[in-house]
Motif scaffolding. Structure first.
Motif, PDB file in Angstrom:
ATOM      1  N   VAL A  40      -6.950   9.219  -6.737  1.00 36.52           N
ATOM      2  CA  VAL A  40      -6.926  10.062  -7.808  1.00 36.52           C
ATOM      3  C   VAL A  40      -5.813   9.153  -8.635  1.00 36.52           C
ATOM      4  O   VAL A  40      -4.711   9.729  -8.875  1.00 36.52           O
ATOM      5  CB  VAL A  40      -6.570  11.418  -7.329  1.00 36.52           C
ATOM      6  CG1 VAL A  40      -6.383  12.370  -8.466  1.00 36.52           C
ATOM      7  CG2 VAL A  40      -7.406  11.788  -6.355  1.00 36.52           C
ATOM      8  N   PRO A  41      -6.365   8.827  -9.676  1.00 33.31           N
ATOM      9  CA  PRO A  41      -5.628   8.140 -10.691  1.00 33.31           C
ATOM     10  C   PRO A  41      -4.844   8.982 -11.857  1.00 33.31           C
ATOM     11  O   PRO A  41      -3.774   8.693 -12.703  1.00 33.31           O
ATOM     12  CB  PRO A  41      -6.492   7.063 -11.554  1.00 33.31           C
ATOM     13  CG  PRO A  41      -7.653   6.790 -10.579  1.00 33.31           C
ATOM     14  CD  PRO A  41      -7.846   8.228 -10.168  1.00 33.31           C
ATOM     15  N   GLY A  42      -5.642  10.195 -12.051  1.00 35.36           N
ATOM     16  CA  GLY A  42      -5.328  11.305 -13.012  1.00 35.36           C
ATOM     17  C   GLY A  42      -5.570  12.583 -12.791  1.00 35.36           C
ATOM     18  O   GLY A  42      -6.528  13.176 -12.071  1.00 35.36           O
ATOM     19  N   ILE A  43      -4.664  13.421 -13.265  1.00 39.26           N
ATOM     20  CA  ILE A  43      -4.717  15.073 -13.180  1.00 39.26           C
ATOM     21  C   ILE A  43      -4.257  15.451 -14.488  1.00 39.26           C
ATOM     22  O   ILE A  43      -3.192  15.084 -15.132  1.00 39.26           O
ATOM     23  CB  ILE A  43      -3.801  15.433 -11.750  1.00 39.26           C
ATOM     24  CG1 ILE A  43      -3.953  16.856 -11.936  1.00 39.26           C
ATOM     25  CG2 ILE A  43      -2.172  14.893 -11.862  1.00 39.26           C
ATOM     26  CD1 ILE A  43      -3.243  17.422 -10.366  1.00 39.26           C
ATOM     27  N   THR A  44      -4.968  16.352 -14.998  1.00 41.23           N
ATOM     28  CA  THR A  44      -5.128  16.972 -16.344  1.00 41.23           C
ATOM     29  C   THR A  44      -4.954  18.444 -16.178  1.00 41.23           C
ATOM     30  O   THR A  44      -5.853  19.048 -15.407  1.00 41.23           O
ATOM     31  CB  THR A  44      -6.042  16.347 -17.158  1.00 41.23           C
ATOM     32  OG1 THR A  44      -7.193  16.413 -16.759  1.00 41.23           O
ATOM     33  CG2 THR A  44      -5.534  14.958 -17.591  1.00 41.23           C
ATOM     34  N   GLY A 147      -4.551   3.838 -13.599  1.00 40.50           N
ATOM     35  CA  GLY A 147      -3.695   4.979 -13.800  1.00 40.50           C
ATOM     36  C   GLY A 147      -2.666   4.960 -14.870  1.00 40.50           C
ATOM     37  O   GLY A 147      -1.418   5.549 -14.814  1.00 40.50           O
ATOM     38  N   MET A 148      -2.910   4.254 -15.818  1.00 38.88           N
ATOM     39  CA  MET A 148      -1.789   3.964 -16.895  1.00 38.88           C
ATOM     40  C   MET A 148      -1.827   5.117 -17.967  1.00 38.88           C
ATOM     41  O   MET A 148      -0.863   5.223 -18.807  1.00 38.88           O
ATOM     42  CB  MET A 148      -2.082   2.675 -17.702  1.00 38.88           C
ATOM     43  CG  MET A 148      -1.752   1.665 -16.891  1.00 38.88           C
ATOM     44  SD  MET A 148      -1.904  -0.172 -18.029  1.00 38.88           S
ATOM     45  CE  MET A 148      -0.390   0.175 -19.044  1.00 38.88           C
ATOM     46  N   PRO A 261       2.786  -0.125 -21.422  1.00 42.16           N
ATOM     47  CA  PRO A 261       2.816   1.156 -21.944  1.00 42.16           C
ATOM     48  C   PRO A 261       2.312   2.262 -20.910  1.00 42.16           C
ATOM     49  O   PRO A 261       1.445   3.036 -21.442  1.00 42.16           O
ATOM     50  CB  PRO A 261       2.358   1.140 -23.437  1.00 42.16           C
ATOM     51  CG  PRO A 261       1.244   0.371 -23.229  1.00 42.16           C
ATOM     52  CD  PRO A 261       1.556  -0.600 -22.222  1.00 42.16           C
ATOM     53  N   LYS A 262       2.638   2.361 -19.857  1.00 44.05           N
ATOM     54  CA  LYS A 262       2.230   3.444 -18.943  1.00 44.05           C
ATOM     55  C   LYS A 262       2.627   4.680 -19.291  1.00 44.05           C
ATOM     56  O   LYS A 262       3.831   4.919 -19.641  1.00 44.05           O
ATOM     57  CB  LYS A 262       2.539   3.149 -17.531  1.00 44.05           C
ATOM     58  CG  LYS A 262       2.098   4.070 -16.395  1.00 44.05           C
ATOM     59  CD  LYS A 262       2.245   3.650 -15.070  1.00 44.05           C
ATOM     60  CE  LYS A 262       1.721   4.606 -14.137  1.00 44.05           C
ATOM     61  NZ  LYS A 262       1.839   3.998 -12.649  1.00 44.05           N
ATOM     62  N   ARG A 263       1.780   5.761 -19.395  1.00 44.73           N
ATOM     63  CA  ARG A 263       2.310   6.988 -19.721  1.00 44.73           C
ATOM     64  C   ARG A 263       1.744   8.149 -18.537  1.00 44.73           C
ATOM     65  O   ARG A 263       0.556   8.096 -18.012  1.00 44.73           O
ATOM     66  CB  ARG A 263       1.615   7.598 -21.068  1.00 44.73           C
ATOM     67  CG  ARG A 263       1.783   8.934 -21.539  1.00 44.73           C
ATOM     68  CD  ARG A 263       1.226   9.282 -22.752  1.00 44.73           C
ATOM     69  NE  ARG A 263       1.325  10.554 -23.112  1.00 44.73           N
ATOM     70  CZ  ARG A 263       1.067  11.483 -22.841  1.00 44.73           C
ATOM     71  NH1 ARG A 263      -0.124  11.568 -22.014  1.00 44.73           N
ATOM     72  NH2 ARG A 263       1.224  12.920 -23.167  1.00 44.73           N
TER      73      ARG A 263
END
Length: 263
Positions: A40-44, A147-148, A261-263
């Protein structure tokens, strides 16, 4: 030996017939939780509705949180075997204006493992149904650096404007019709040439433009004027700002170099 073999076959056939006879033809088959489905690379989170949460996975589709059942609901069960590449989601973002709209950037590999280009998926009912808009390049939901950050961004002052950070040297793209069509932003300075592993077919593809962010307070002319964008390049300044709604971009002064630039 042959007698025993025939007896075993007969027994299995009897069991199979009995099982089939006992199955209710009206039974509704559903998913069984297996505890897998990829990273799960991202959660919004929706800025408009409490507990409206989305997650994306690299090979297992995307999900919406159901607060009443404390379960994650799979949103891409409609994807066919022929379109398996759409189950890799490289970005997912809820619309900051329309609570029912959500976008997913779909495609699994940018290398030779996946022959198909990616697509932007848009839902107007929180992921229950989707419209699909094809892209002229591949998308890498299961590629390095997934996942950046979120590669998709919707203007909070004009939600017809959507930006997309692409991989593979394709740069930054913009839509003015809520994701249906896309045009390259040629003024964006970098394409994000960083390679995780230049020696491998999996790691050598350039990571690309990794995130975009709007300044909601900068509204003028019915849209946001200040936009930030970042590209994966550790040889130079890699975070940029536009103060004219994406027409021109300049590197943020004083930023360190040599980093991603990982955010």
């Amino acid at each position: 030996m042959h007698t025993k073999g025939f007896a075993l076959v007969a027994l299995l056939a009897t069991i199979s017939t009995a099982f089939a006879a006992g199955v209710d033809s009206t039974y509704t088959w559903q998913n069984v939780e297996i505890g897998g489905g990829g990273f799960v690379p991202g959660i919004t989170f929706s800025p408009l509705q409490k507990d409206l949460i989305y997650v994306r996975t690299d090979i297992g589709g995307c999900y919406r949180w159901n607060a009443s059942t404390n379960r994650w609901v799979q949103l891409l069960n409609w994807v066919s075997a022929a379109d398996w590449h759409l189950l890799g989601v490289d970005s997912m973002i809820p619309d900051p204006v329309n609570v029912n709209r959500v976008y997913a950037l779909a495609g699994t590999y940018t290398n030779s493992w996946d022959p198909k280009n990616g697509a932007v998926l848009r839902s107007d009912d929180q992921g229950d149904t989707w419209s699909q808009f094809s892209l002229p390049f591949k998308v890498g939901g299961n590629m390095p650096a997934r996942g950046m950050g979120e590669r998709l961004a919707v203007d909070p002052n004009n939600n017809n404007i959507v930006y997309l950070g692409a991989r593979s040297g394709n740069g930054l793209y913009k839509s003015t019709d809520a994701g249906q069509t896309w045009a390259k932003v040629s003024s964006f300075p970098l394409t994000g040439k960083f390679q995780v592993d230049p020696t491998s077919d999996y790691g050598k593809d350039p990571v690309g433009v990794v995130w975009v962010k709007f300044d909601k307070t900068s509204i003028s002319g019915g849209k946001s004027q200040i936009i930030y964008g970042a590209a994966a390049d550790n040889t130079t300044a890699n975070i940029f700002v536009s103060k004219d709604s994406g027409s021109t971009w300049t590197a943020i002064p004083g930023q360190p170099t040599g980093y991603l630039p990982k955010r």
